[in-house]
Design a protein around this motif. Structure first.
Motif, PDB file in Angstrom:
ATOM      1  N   TRP A  41      -1.055  16.445   1.485  1.00  0.00           N
ATOM      2  CA  TRP A  41      -1.259  15.028   1.765  1.00  0.00           C
ATOM      3  C   TRP A  41      -0.221  14.530   2.764  1.00  0.00           C
ATOM      4  O   TRP A  41       0.817  15.149   2.963  1.00  0.00           O
ATOM      5  CB  TRP A  41      -1.107  14.173   0.500  1.00  0.00           C
ATOM      6  CG  TRP A  41      -1.979  14.513  -0.650  1.00  0.00           C
ATOM      7  CD1 TRP A  41      -3.251  14.073  -0.906  1.00  0.00           C
ATOM      8  CD2 TRP A  41      -1.625  15.334  -1.773  1.00  0.00           C
ATOM      9  NE1 TRP A  41      -3.710  14.569  -2.092  1.00  0.00           N
ATOM     10  CE2 TRP A  41      -2.733  15.354  -2.650  1.00  0.00           C
ATOM     11  CE3 TRP A  41      -0.492  16.058  -2.117  1.00  0.00           C
ATOM     12  CZ2 TRP A  41      -2.732  16.062  -3.840  1.00  0.00           C
ATOM     13  CZ3 TRP A  41      -0.485  16.779  -3.295  1.00  0.00           C
ATOM     14  CH2 TRP A  41      -1.602  16.769  -4.137  1.00  0.00           C
TER      15      TRP A  41
ATOM     16  N   ARG B 131      -0.072   5.391  -0.495  1.00  0.00           N
ATOM     17  CA  ARG B 131      -1.149   6.351  -0.740  1.00  0.00           C
ATOM     18  C   ARG B 131      -0.768   7.742  -0.267  1.00  0.00           C
ATOM     19  O   ARG B 131      -0.055   7.888   0.731  1.00  0.00           O
ATOM     20  CB  ARG B 131      -2.428   5.923  -0.012  1.00  0.00           C
ATOM     21  CG  ARG B 131      -3.105   4.696  -0.585  1.00  0.00           C
ATOM     22  CD  ARG B 131      -4.340   4.344   0.213  1.00  0.00           C
ATOM     23  NE  ARG B 131      -5.071   3.233  -0.362  1.00  0.00           N
ATOM     24  CZ  ARG B 131      -6.140   2.680   0.185  1.00  0.00           C
ATOM     25  NH1 ARG B 131      -6.585   3.145   1.353  1.00  0.00           N
ATOM     26  NH2 ARG B 131      -6.756   1.674  -0.405  1.00  0.00           N
TER      27      ARG B 131
ATOM     28  N   VAL C  79      -2.681  10.674   1.371  1.00  0.00           N
ATOM     29  CA  VAL C  79      -3.949  10.810   2.091  1.00  0.00           C
ATOM     30  C   VAL C  79      -4.144  12.274   2.497  1.00  0.00           C
ATOM     31  O   VAL C  79      -3.337  12.823   3.258  1.00  0.00           O
ATOM     32  CB  VAL C  79      -3.982   9.908   3.330  1.00  0.00           C
ATOM     33  CG1 VAL C  79      -5.304  10.062   4.071  1.00  0.00           C
ATOM     34  CG2 VAL C  79      -3.748   8.455   2.932  1.00  0.00           C
TER      35      VAL C  79
ATOM     36  N   THR D 112       0.840  -1.192   0.000  1.00  0.00           N
ATOM     37  CA  THR D 112       0.000   0.000   0.000  1.00  0.00           C
ATOM     38  C   THR D 112       0.875   1.241   0.000  1.00  0.00           C
ATOM     39  O   THR D 112       1.782   1.364   0.830  1.00  0.00           O
ATOM     40  CB  THR D 112      -0.919   0.051   1.239  1.00  0.00           C
ATOM     41  OG1 THR D 112      -1.744  -1.111   1.255  1.00  0.00           O
ATOM     42  CG2 THR D 112      -1.796   1.287   1.214  1.00  0.00           C
TER      43      THR D 112
ATOM     44  N   ALA E 199      -8.232   9.359  -0.925  1.00  0.00           N
ATOM     45  CA  ALA E 199      -6.787   9.166  -1.007  1.00  0.00           C
ATOM     46  C   ALA E 199      -6.388   8.871  -2.447  1.00  0.00           C
ATOM     47  O   ALA E 199      -7.194   8.396  -3.262  1.00  0.00           O
ATOM     48  CB  ALA E 199      -6.355   8.030  -0.088  1.00  0.00           C
ATOM     49  N   LEU E 200      -5.131   9.147  -2.771  1.00  0.00           N
ATOM     50  CA  LEU E 200      -4.584   8.891  -4.099  1.00  0.00           C
ATOM     51  C   LEU E 200      -3.615   7.721  -4.011  1.00  0.00           C
ATOM     52  O   LEU E 200      -2.665   7.744  -3.217  1.00  0.00           O
ATOM     53  CB  LEU E 200      -3.863  10.131  -4.627  1.00  0.00           C
ATOM     54  CG  LEU E 200      -4.681  11.429  -4.680  1.00  0.00           C
ATOM     55  CD1 LEU E 200      -3.807  12.580  -5.181  1.00  0.00           C
ATOM     56  CD2 LEU E 200      -5.904  11.259  -5.573  1.00  0.00           C
ATOM     57  N   ASP E 201      -3.853   6.687  -4.812  1.00  0.00           N
ATOM     58  CA  ASP E 201      -2.984   5.506  -4.812  1.00  0.00           C
ATOM     59  C   ASP E 201      -1.807   5.719  -5.750  1.00  0.00           C
ATOM     60  O   ASP E 201      -1.979   6.157  -6.898  1.00  0.00           O
ATOM     61  CB  ASP E 201      -3.771   4.269  -5.255  1.00  0.00           C
ATOM     62  CG  ASP E 201      -4.793   3.834  -4.219  1.00  0.00           C
ATOM     63  OD1 ASP E 201      -4.466   3.905  -3.018  1.00  0.00           O
ATOM     64  OD2 ASP E 201      -5.912   3.452  -4.603  1.00  0.00           O
TER      65      ASP E 201
ATOM     66  N   ILE F   3       2.802   8.768  -9.262  1.00  0.00           N
ATOM     67  CA  ILE F   3       1.438   9.255  -9.397  1.00  0.00           C
ATOM     68  C   ILE F   3       1.459  10.512 -10.258  1.00  0.00           C
ATOM     69  O   ILE F   3       2.375  11.342 -10.145  1.00  0.00           O
ATOM     70  CB  ILE F   3       0.791   9.548  -8.035  1.00  0.00           C
ATOM     71  CG1 ILE F   3      -0.671   9.895  -8.203  1.00  0.00           C
ATOM     72  CG2 ILE F   3       1.537  10.636  -7.279  1.00  0.00           C
ATOM     73  CD1 ILE F   3      -1.449   9.945  -6.909  1.00  0.00           C
TER      74      ILE F   3
ATOM     75  N   ARG G 166       1.201   7.485   3.256  1.00  0.00           N
ATOM     76  CA  ARG G 166       0.946   6.325   4.108  1.00  0.00           C
ATOM     77  C   ARG G 166       1.406   5.073   3.371  1.00  0.00           C
ATOM     78  O   ARG G 166       0.970   4.802   2.237  1.00  0.00           O
ATOM     79  CB  ARG G 166      -0.550   6.221   4.435  1.00  0.00           C
ATOM     80  CG  ARG G 166      -1.121   7.485   5.080  1.00  0.00           C
ATOM     81  CD  ARG G 166      -0.697   7.627   6.519  1.00  0.00           C
ATOM     82  NE  ARG G 166      -1.252   8.840   7.126  1.00  0.00           N
ATOM     83  CZ  ARG G 166      -2.458   8.935   7.635  1.00  0.00           C
ATOM     84  NH1 ARG G 166      -3.278   7.872   7.620  1.00  0.00           N
ATOM     85  NH2 ARG G 166      -2.880  10.069   8.176  1.00  0.00           N
TER      86      ARG G 166
END
Length: 247
Positions: free
Chosen positions: A193, A152, A154, A150, A160-162, A183, A196
């Motif tokens: 953000w 992200r 956040v 994971t 949230a943006l992956d 991203i 995470r």
């Protein structure tokens, strides 16, 4: 995985080794304790080192008259095997496995500005804060110390943006070594953000890094009259030259 204590008994000796087989965070100290029940040897030695290599040795310290010997391995950086040697005997080999929490090591950014700005593409190295013109295409490429399951960005509010894997092995949570994730987004409004991360065992980054995208709006042009600098009157047949500054 929690520690497993080891117990060995032979010729009147019975020894319990703590922590036995265990896993610790890389760089942590490990306290090794050998407790004897029944006979107590005059000395106990800790033999340790990477598997398959000659072992280093450390004489353990006895606690007063107690049948307990102990020592500390300072800042364990890699996987080790160890055993206790005493009275011509030895315990089995125990294993210390090391692990890391996922963390960010580098964050590079690429900005492609809107055509109307006539600005060239810009690459920013190792940055967590970007200022971009409204409508710019921003790509962040993050290098982590390991692959994660994971990753992200956040925000305080909103979805949230992956981040997506951006290199070989980056999507393999069990593999050690650096991994990159990326991203891309359009600069529409100023956003903040927290990063995470979580690996395949659920371990998270201890201190989430903060990212900021500050967007400069494409405002209407400002027009300032330059000439004439005062009010004038002209007839319907006259021509009047005007000069203005536009920004």
């Amino acid at each position: 995985r929690g520690p497993r204590r080891g117990v060995l008994g032979a010729s009147g000796y019975s020894v319990t080794v703590t922590p036995g087989d265990t896993a610790v965070e890389q760089g942590s100290p490990v306290v090794i304790v050998a407790r004897f029940d029944g006979r107590v040897p005059a000395e106990a030695v800790l033999a340790y080192g990477p598997a398959g290599r000659p072992a280093e040795r450390m004489t353990l310290t006895r606690t007063l008259a107690d049948p307990v010997f102990g020592g500390i391995l300072q800042a364990v950086q890699s996987d080790l095997v160890y055993r206790i040697e005493y009275a011509g005997r030895t315990t089995r080999d125990y294993r210390i496995q090391t692990y890391e929490h996922p963390r960010l090591t580098r964050a590079d950014a690429r900005i492609v500005y809107p055509e109307y700005t006539q600005l060239p593409e810009k690459v920013l190295q190792d940055t967590r804060q970007i200022i971009a013109v409204e409508g710019s295409q921003v790509t962040w490429t993050l290098t982590l110390n390991m692959p994660v399951t994971t990753a992200r960005l956040v925000p305080r509010e909103g979805p949230a943006l992956d981040l997506l894997p951006d290199g070989p092995g980056s999507d393999m949570g069990s593999v050690r070594g650096p991994a990159t994730y990326a991203i891309s987004l359009t600069a529409a409004q100023t956003q903040r953000w927290e990063l995470r991360l979580a690996d395949s065992r659920g371990r998270t980054n201890k201190v989430p890094d903060r990212f900021v995208l500050e967007v400069q709006k494409n405002l209407p042009p400002q027009v300032r009259p330059v000439f004439p600098g005062q009010d004038v009157q002209v007839s319907p047949l006259e021509e009047l030259d005007l000069e203005v500054e536009v920004s």
